[in-house]
Write an enzyme that holds these catalytic residues in place. Structure first.
Site, short mmCIF file in Angstrom:
data_model
loop_
_atom_site.label_atom_id
_atom_site.label_comp_id
_atom_site.label_asym_id
_atom_site.label_seq_id
_atom_site.Cartn_x
_atom_site.Cartn_y
_atom_site.Cartn_z
N TYR A 151 0.99 -1.34 -0.02
CA TYR A 151 -0.06 -0.16 0.05
C TYR A 151 0.93 1.19 0.16
CZ TYR A 151 -4.84 -1.78 1.04
OH TYR A 151 -5.83 -2.82 0.76
N GLU B 259 -7.56 -4.64 8.71
CA GLU B 259 -6.40 -4.47 9.21
C GLU B 259 -6.32 -3.99 10.58
OE1 GLU B 259 -3.49 -2.19 6.50
OE2 GLU B 259 -1.98 -2.43 8.05
#
Ligand code: FAD
Length: 396
Positions: free
Chosen positions: A133, A249
């Protein structure tokens, strides 16, 4: 009810017979976790055996359907399995970003072929995943990411770099955010790709943390060819997948460091052993009070996490409230490490040598400081809570 009791007896007997002795002793630290994957060095044959046995039953992911490598258990059965594992002190057979982060996104957005390809290998621990990411210029403002993926017909050509890729050098595959439409508004030109870390053009360079450990990398992509079928969800709609995954997450990050069976030693026990006991209580009255306050907050948080966990298992999406849990969980874990230091005193700052256990306490105290950065900083979680949970007006 009777059926569940019979199931409990079967589970208990199976665990007693199949959980190796060393796998039902408390973990001494993060290094005891079993990550699986092709490059993983198992700590012992027993650790490997425990993973294999649990994976064969589908019990690394007890509630997943059997066709995806799960155990096909109902929620009630899965709870019983957890309770019996706790009773015996069994360690988690697998710690996996694939299970906690990627799989929920695959269940929601992937094609059937993608689910059948990837979920069973996640469940068995055969493939270890990392997360692509963040970039050198895109952390909190993730949607500014610049790694590009050009459409070349049967494949995408990926160029760019990711940073802070946890265990990028140990992972077999990466789930990665790429820009597929540079002209669109920034959140609308992003796609979600999966690819093998052994693909030509992928390389990693480890970065060292303050604690001395090196759990993450900068990851480089130089003309990496990614097959078209590795796109998850719609082209240019990857931001939706990315956000959904982030919520999972953050829930995972929230549960960092919570004590329990097979996990770390409760901090109160550390205090009793280190400071001694007076009239059945921890001897130091000031620390006793701090610990009592911490314990109450931690218990309340544990119950909240259990409630959210049950809601998620019943099909609820975590939503923006996951930011609340992430914020509270990481700040609580940092406080636990501060208390640990207070209890153990100056000796705990020792960095090297057997007498200081190679600096285990100091290093994990420093590592805990990253909890309020990884998975989105505490400031960003507070922004999300203000805007999306409390509905406060935004300044921008
Ligand atoms: C241990 C660890 C593991 C990680 N693992 C991964 C991984 O596997 N994969 C991955 O992709 N990334 C990973 N990350 C990266 C992590 O997601 C980023 O570090 C995080 O999102 C912050 O981005 P940044 O470091 O660029 O900080 P910046 O975004 O530059 O932020 C710097 C500071 O400014 C503050 N700030 C920024 N914007 C705002 C705002 N709008 N309002 C208020 N304050 C603001 C931040 O809170 C922070 O204090 C990991 C990070 C750590 C520490």
């Amino acid at each position: 009810m009777e059926q569940l009791e019979q199931f409990r007896e079967e589970v208990r007997a199976w665990l007693e017979e199949n959980c190796p002795k060393s796998m039902c002793s408390p973990m001494t630290g993060d290094e005891d976790a079993c990550w699986g994957g092709r490059k993983f060095s198992y700590q012992s044959d027993e650790q490997k055996l425990w993973l294999e046995r649990m994976a064969q039953k589908g019990w690394t992911v007890p509630e997943w359907p059997k066709e995806y490598g799960g155990g096909g258990l109902s929620r009630a059965e899965s709870k019983i399995l957890q309770q019996e594992m706790s009773r015996l002190g069994c360690r988690a057979p697998l710690t996996s970003l694939g299970v906690i982060m990627l799989a929920p996104a695959l269940f929601k957005f992937a094609s059937e072929a993608q689910k059948l390809e990837h979920l069973p290998k996640i469940a068995s621990g055969e493939i270890r995943w990392c997360q692509g990411y963040s970039e050198p210029g895109a952390g909190s403002d993730l949607a500014s990411l610049q790694t590009s993926a050009l459409d070349k017909g049967d494949h995408y050509l990926v160029n760019g770099s990711k940073i802070w890729t946890s265990y990028g050098d140990m992972a077999d595959w990466i789930f990665c955010l790429v820009r597929t439409d540079p002209k669109a508004p920034k959140r609308d030109g992003i796609s979600f790709l999966l690819f093998d870390m052994t693909t030509e053009g992928v390389s990693t360079a480890p970065i060292q943390l303050l604690s001395g450990a090196s759990p993450f990398c900068q990851t480089f992509f130089d003309a990496v060819k990614v097959p078209r079928e590795n796109l998850v969800g719609e082209l240019n709609r990857g931001w939706t997948v990315a956000k959904y995954l982030l919520q999972h997450e953050r829930n995972m990050a929230a549960s960092l460091g919570r004590s329990g069976s097979g996990k770390k030693k409760p901090i109160e026990q550390v205090a009793l052993e280190t400071l001694g006991e007076k009239d059945g209580e921890i001897a130091d009255p000031v620390l006793r009070q701090k610990l009592a306050r911490f314990h109450i907050r931690e218990q309340a948080f544990t119950l909240t996490m259990q409630r959210v966990g049950d809601e998620m298992k019943a099909g609820a999406d975590p939503g923006p409230a996951s930011s609340l849990l992430k914020y509270y969980g990481s700040e609580t874990n940092k406080e636990r490490h501060e208390l640990n230091l207070l209890i153990r005193g100056m000796d705990s700052l020792g960095w090297e040598g057997e007498v200081f256990d190679e600096g285990r306490v100091a290093r994990s105290w420093l590592r805990s400081k990253a909890n309020s950065i990884e998975g989105g900083t505490s400031e960003i979680q507070l922004n999300i809570i203000a805007k999306r949970v409390l509905g406060l007006p935004s300044s921008s």
